[in-house]
Write a protein that holds these residues in place. Sequence first.
Motif, PDB file in Angstrom:
ATOM      1  N   ILE A 125       0.886  -1.128   0.003  1.00 38.11           N
ATOM      2  CA  ILE A 125       0.077  -0.047   0.200  1.00 38.11           C
ATOM      3  C   ILE A 125       0.796   1.310   0.162  1.00 38.11           C
ATOM      4  CG2 ILE A 125      -1.786   1.257   1.243  1.00 38.11           C
ATOM      5  CD1 ILE A 125      -3.072  -1.357   2.254  1.00 38.11           C
ATOM      6  N   SER A 126       1.915   1.034   0.818  1.00 35.23           N
ATOM      7  CA  SER A 126       2.773   2.393   0.633  1.00 35.23           C
ATOM      8  C   SER A 126       3.393   2.645  -0.945  1.00 35.23           C
ATOM      9  CB  SER A 126       4.221   1.932   1.664  1.00 35.23           C
ATOM     10  OG  SER A 126       3.801   1.995   2.794  1.00 35.23           O
ATOM     11  N   ASN A 127       3.705   1.620  -1.546  1.00 36.13           N
ATOM     12  CA  ASN A 127       4.184   1.660  -2.857  1.00 36.13           C
ATOM     13  C   ASN A 127       2.837   2.215  -3.763  1.00 36.13           C
ATOM     14  OD1 ASN A 127       6.703   0.669  -2.282  1.00 36.13           O
ATOM     15  ND2 ASN A 127       6.130  -1.558  -3.001  1.00 36.13           N
ATOM     16  N   LEU A 128       1.546   1.855  -3.501  1.00 37.51           N
ATOM     17  CA  LEU A 128       0.618   2.357  -4.334  1.00 37.51           C
ATOM     18  C   LEU A 128       0.243   3.693  -3.791  1.00 37.51           C
ATOM     19  CD1 LEU A 128      -2.002  -0.675  -4.061  1.00 37.51           C
ATOM     20  CD2 LEU A 128      -0.439  -0.077  -5.775  1.00 37.51           C
ATOM     21  N   THR A 129       0.567   4.230  -2.736  1.00 38.83           N
ATOM     22  CA  THR A 129       0.417   5.709  -2.142  1.00 38.83           C
ATOM     23  C   THR A 129       1.236   6.330  -3.279  1.00 38.83           C
ATOM     24  OG1 THR A 129      -0.023   5.156  -0.002  1.00 38.83           O
ATOM     25  CG2 THR A 129       0.620   7.179  -0.458  1.00 38.83           C
ATOM     26  N   LYS A 130       2.355   6.185  -3.462  1.00 44.17           N
ATOM     27  CA  LYS A 130       3.372   6.736  -4.249  1.00 44.17           C
ATOM     28  C   LYS A 130       3.075   7.176  -5.530  1.00 44.17           C
ATOM     29  CE  LYS A 130       7.268   5.371  -1.442  1.00 44.17           C
ATOM     30  NZ  LYS A 130       8.584   4.486  -1.528  1.00 44.17           N
ATOM     31  N   VAL A 131       2.192   6.201  -6.071  1.00 42.64           N
ATOM     32  CA  VAL A 131       1.895   6.125  -7.495  1.00 42.64           C
ATOM     33  C   VAL A 131       0.578   6.853  -7.427  1.00 42.64           C
ATOM     34  CG1 VAL A 131       0.860   4.520  -9.306  1.00 42.64           C
ATOM     35  CG2 VAL A 131       2.724   3.639  -7.894  1.00 42.64           C
ATOM     36  N   ALA A 132      -0.330   6.921  -6.465  1.00 44.44           N
ATOM     37  CA  ALA A 132      -1.480   7.679  -6.676  1.00 44.44           C
ATOM     38  C   ALA A 132      -1.305   9.214  -6.336  1.00 44.44           C
ATOM     39  CB  ALA A 132      -2.526   7.059  -5.617  1.00 44.44           C
TER      40      ALA A 132
ATOM     41  N   ASP B  50      -9.754  16.605  -4.996  1.00 46.15           N
ATOM     42  CA  ASP B  50      -9.494  17.881  -4.664  1.00 46.15           C
ATOM     43  C   ASP B  50      -8.248  18.134  -3.783  1.00 46.15           C
ATOM     44  OD1 ASP B  50     -10.572  16.631  -2.732  1.00 46.15           O
ATOM     45  OD2 ASP B  50     -11.052  18.209  -1.321  1.00 46.15           O
ATOM     46  N   LEU B  51      -7.508  17.026  -3.569  1.00 45.33           N
ATOM     47  CA  LEU B  51      -6.562  17.270  -2.522  1.00 45.33           C
ATOM     48  C   LEU B  51      -5.154  17.479  -3.508  1.00 45.33           C
ATOM     49  CD1 LEU B  51      -6.700  14.343  -0.141  1.00 45.33           C
ATOM     50  CD2 LEU B  51      -7.357  16.486   0.218  1.00 45.33           C
ATOM     51  N   ILE B  52      -4.241  18.179  -2.894  1.00 45.16           N
ATOM     52  CA  ILE B  52      -3.025  18.110  -3.506  1.00 45.16           C
ATOM     53  C   ILE B  52      -2.050  16.737  -3.425  1.00 45.16           C
ATOM     54  CG2 ILE B  52      -2.621  20.647  -3.515  1.00 45.16           C
ATOM     55  CD1 ILE B  52      -0.898  20.345  -0.898  1.00 45.16           C
ATOM     56  N   ALA B  53      -1.110  16.764  -4.229  1.00 45.57           N
ATOM     57  CA  ALA B  53      -0.372  15.242  -3.808  1.00 45.57           C
ATOM     58  C   ALA B  53      -0.106  14.932  -2.451  1.00 45.57           C
ATOM     59  CB  ALA B  53       0.705  15.392  -4.993  1.00 45.57           C
ATOM     60  N   SER B  54       0.578  15.999  -2.044  1.00 44.82           N
ATOM     61  CA  SER B  54       1.109  15.609  -0.587  1.00 44.82           C
ATOM     62  C   SER B  54       0.021  15.550   0.347  1.00 44.82           C
ATOM     63  CB  SER B  54       2.241  16.993  -0.147  1.00 44.82           C
ATOM     64  OG  SER B  54       1.217  18.031   0.102  1.00 44.82           O
ATOM     65  N   ASP B  55      -1.104  16.126   0.320  1.00 42.89           N
ATOM     66  CA  ASP B  55      -1.905  15.664   1.270  1.00 42.89           C
ATOM     67  C   ASP B  55      -2.685  14.474   0.812  1.00 42.89           C
ATOM     68  OD1 ASP B  55      -1.729  17.945   2.590  1.00 42.89           O
ATOM     69  OD2 ASP B  55      -3.443  19.149   1.633  1.00 42.89           O
ATOM     70  N   CYS B  56      -2.643  13.917  -0.315  1.00 40.08           N
ATOM     71  CA  CYS B  56      -3.114  12.398  -0.790  1.00 40.08           C
ATOM     72  C   CYS B  56      -2.134  11.732  -0.109  1.00 40.08           C
ATOM     73  CB  CYS B  56      -3.340  12.595  -2.081  1.00 40.08           C
ATOM     74  SG  CYS B  56      -3.733  10.747  -2.743  1.00 40.08           S
ATOM     75  N   SER B  57      -1.016  11.715  -0.289  1.00 40.81           N
ATOM     76  CA  SER B  57       0.067  11.024   0.756  1.00 40.81           C
ATOM     77  C   SER B  57      -0.220  10.790   1.996  1.00 40.81           C
ATOM     78  CB  SER B  57       1.434  11.275   0.270  1.00 40.81           C
ATOM     79  OG  SER B  57       2.293  10.712   0.854  1.00 40.81           O
ATOM     80  N   ARG B  58      -0.215  11.945   2.456  1.00 43.10           N
ATOM     81  CA  ARG B  58      -0.651  11.982   4.135  1.00 43.10           C
ATOM     82  C   ARG B  58      -1.835  11.396   4.551  1.00 43.10           C
ATOM     83  NH1 ARG B  58      -0.977  17.852   5.428  1.00 43.10           N
ATOM     84  NH2 ARG B  58      -1.299  17.389   7.534  1.00 43.10           N
ATOM     85  N   CYS B  59      -3.163  11.410   3.741  1.00 44.28           N
ATOM     86  CA  CYS B  59      -4.142  10.482   4.054  1.00 44.28           C
ATOM     87  C   CYS B  59      -4.034   9.131   3.972  1.00 44.28           C
ATOM     88  CB  CYS B  59      -5.114  11.226   2.802  1.00 44.28           C
ATOM     89  SG  CYS B  59      -6.906  10.565   3.478  1.00 44.28           S
ATOM     90  N   LEU B  60      -3.327   8.818   3.048  1.00 37.85           N
ATOM     91  CA  LEU B  60      -3.157   7.380   2.843  1.00 37.85           C
ATOM     92  C   LEU B  60      -2.153   6.946   3.986  1.00 37.85           C
ATOM     93  CD1 LEU B  60      -3.141   7.151  -1.095  1.00 37.85           C
ATOM     94  CD2 LEU B  60      -4.651   6.124   0.567  1.00 37.85           C
ATOM     95  N   GLN B  61      -1.062   7.438   4.223  1.00 36.32           N
ATOM     96  CA  GLN B  61      -0.341   7.036   5.320  1.00 36.32           C
ATOM     97  C   GLN B  61      -1.053   6.945   6.644  1.00 36.32           C
ATOM     98  OE1 GLN B  61       2.743   6.081   5.023  1.00 36.32           O
ATOM     99  NE2 GLN B  61       2.959   6.722   2.938  1.00 36.32           N
ATOM    100  N   SER B  62      -1.995   8.013   6.868  1.00 31.71           N
ATOM    101  CA  SER B  62      -2.593   8.045   7.868  1.00 31.71           C
ATOM    102  C   SER B  62      -3.445   6.620   8.134  1.00 31.71           C
ATOM    103  CB  SER B  62      -3.481   9.120   8.322  1.00 31.71           C
ATOM    104  OG  SER B  62      -4.313   9.013   9.223  1.00 31.71           O
ATOM    105  N   ALA B  63      -4.100   6.368   6.873  1.00 30.04           N
ATOM    106  CA  ALA B  63      -5.089   5.091   6.661  1.00 30.04           C
ATOM    107  C   ALA B  63      -4.276   4.000   7.132  1.00 30.04           C
ATOM    108  CB  ALA B  63      -5.775   5.338   5.610  1.00 30.04           C
ATOM    109  N   ILE B  64      -2.929   3.868   6.508  1.00 27.39           N
ATOM    110  CA  ILE B  64      -2.059   2.832   6.894  1.00 27.39           C
ATOM    111  C   ILE B  64      -1.898   2.365   8.160  1.00 27.39           C
ATOM    112  CG2 ILE B  64       0.208   1.793   6.248  1.00 27.39           C
ATOM    113  CD1 ILE B  64       0.312   3.370   3.435  1.00 27.39           C
ATOM    114  N   GLY B  65      -1.572   3.786   8.914  1.00 26.78           N
ATOM    115  CA  GLY B  65      -1.325   3.611  10.332  1.00 26.78           C
ATOM    116  C   GLY B  65      -2.560   3.062  11.126  1.00 26.78           C
ATOM    117  N   ASP B  66      -3.883   3.073  10.464  1.00 28.45           N
ATOM    118  CA  ASP B  66      -4.960   2.419  11.114  1.00 28.45           C
ATOM    119  C   ASP B  66      -5.181   1.029  10.943  1.00 28.45           C
ATOM    120  OD1 ASP B  66      -5.683   5.101  12.109  1.00 28.45           O
ATOM    121  OD2 ASP B  66      -6.779   5.446  10.430  1.00 28.45           O
ATOM    122  N   ILE B  67      -4.461   0.631  10.306  1.00 32.09           N
ATOM    123  CA  ILE B  67      -4.614  -0.754   9.712  1.00 32.09           C
ATOM    124  C   ILE B  67      -4.335  -2.009  10.957  1.00 32.09           C
ATOM    125  CG2 ILE B  67      -3.712  -2.786   8.198  1.00 32.09           C
ATOM    126  CD1 ILE B  67      -3.526  -0.981   6.071  1.00 32.09           C
TER     127      ILE B  67
END
Length: 634
Positions: free
Chosen positions: A163-170, A200-217
């Motif tokens: 998921i971390s790798n996919l986060t970079k792609v997205a 509507d998010l910028i790229a860095s915020d998209c990454s932060r959102c998904l990193q936060s979600a990964i932390g919830d797993i």
Amino acid sequence: MIHSLMISKPIQLLLLCTFALFSDVVFADPPYNICSTSISYAKDSSFENNLTNLLSSLSSNASISKFYNTSNGIGPDRVYGLYMCLDYITNESCKTCITTATEDIVKLCPLATEAVVWEEFCLLRYSNSNFIGSLNVTGNIGLDNKQNLSEPEKFESAVNQTISNLTKVASFGVSANMYATGEVPFEDETIYALVQCTRDLIASDCSRCLQSAIGDIPGCCYASIGGRVLSRSCYLRYEFYAFYHGATGPTNSTTGKKESKNNSSKLWMITGIIVVVGLVIVFVIFGLYLVGIKRKRQSKNGIDNHQISLGSLRVATNNFSDLNKLGQGGFGPVYKGKLRDGQEVAIKRLSTCSEQGSEEFINEVLLIMQLQHKNLVKLLGFCVDGEEKLLVYEFLPNGSLDVVLFDPKQRERLDWTKRLDIINGIARGILYLHEDSRLKIIHRDLKASNVLLDYDMNPKISDFGMARIFAGSEGEANTATIVGTYGYMAPEYAMEGLYSIKSDVFGFGVLLLEIITGKRNAGFYHSNKTPSLLSYAWHLWNEGKGLELIDPMSVDSCPGDEFLRYMHIGLLCVQEDAYDRPTMSSVVLMLKNESATLGQPERPPFSLGRFNANEPDCQDCSLNFLTLSDIVPQ
């Protein structure tokens, strides 16, 4: 064996649902929701009315685009909203999901001024505060697959890495939709994973959102063979089966503690499936017959609902009085009118020399009425009566951008912040036409006079008289009849008749430079070496003197570094070679992401265009509203 090629799509879907009746339930049923409890709105209030209209707007756009954000109302009762459908579902499924979500959100969150609802394939969100473009990772919801692993540590590590790798792609990769999927082997299985952010998010915020979600797993899904995390601004999911390719569950028992089925239960299952499938096929055939009849009626109603009589439009405009005339476009005059219900509208009376038949005209109008975006002028209706063909648009009181931008007194209304809002709004509107609508549309006549301003000075792109629709695989087209506006046409179009999405990017770049400088490109002259605004801007920027072009009207509110960055983006858009220009999705990301690395722009063309759309003759009047070159829904 039943072959899918012999069964219609509705039947296939029903068969899929039938098989699903026999599969294990691994997640709790949606919808899932978060509702604000601090403030409630009153029944029958302006806020409730605005919310109802907003939800209706979101639902109507869902058949066209899988992401959309908008607002409704003014002042403290204004409501902001967006939806996101998972990118792998069809537009029809998106429409169904958002329609369900709009019904569920008011039931689950009655009188709430802020709410979020997640259905199986989509997210719907609204608020009384403007959250568009803002990241919020509070209240994430984690959901686990009820089947567990005996040794979860290694699996969790593989999931996190995937998921971390996919986060970079997205977030920072080539995905224009902030969406990515991936498949990686794990022991005797395959992990299938998906991530997606709201656009509507910028790229860095998209990454932060998904990193936060990964932390919830770990907190929701430890030891589980699958999991999802639902956030206000992003979504992730992973499974041992290809859910985004239509699979509904694991294919074997190597994933842990699945109980084996005995032979009698398998036989009962197969018998039950055969009986149910037989009944389903009978009902579906009858249902398709009824659907066909209903669609014919809806098609007729769709025309009736939007067609306005010529008599009503004559009354609305005082018989097309010169006192009601707003201006003269390339395809006919435009009048201000007021319909019987009091709504103010702009009415375009098209030239009568068109060879286009009434049926073709109606089909094109109904097609374009499906395009709904807050930065596109809304087409409300039409009229066909003999040789008369008229289009009825929403009325925008602040007129066209050129009137405000190039008038020394009016331009005072455009401080730096408002200019950036206008630039970003135009960019989002063009991106919608190029990538996010059902149709791939090239506008071909982007210019300041074709951008209208609403009550809040928000931009809306207008006048699709020269637009072209591309088939999905087309990238470039050629025309022998070149029409456009001096100063805005890309060189390859002006000189060779070649046009593509990069032609619109060029027009946007000219607009951007005009907006930040307050200077008109057409007619601009500085010297023989810099005979256009574009060449002069490139010359100053190249010598490190770009700040000399700041509009004196906005100099007090304009940060120098921000001006130079927008100037840089504009110059990237107007490069002579179309291949060097960015796509609009890249432009939107550059505008939103201040830390984005920008390339070195090449020299723009020194002379632009030789033709004007507003010629007095009728050589291209057949382009009444929209010239179609292969209508292929995207």
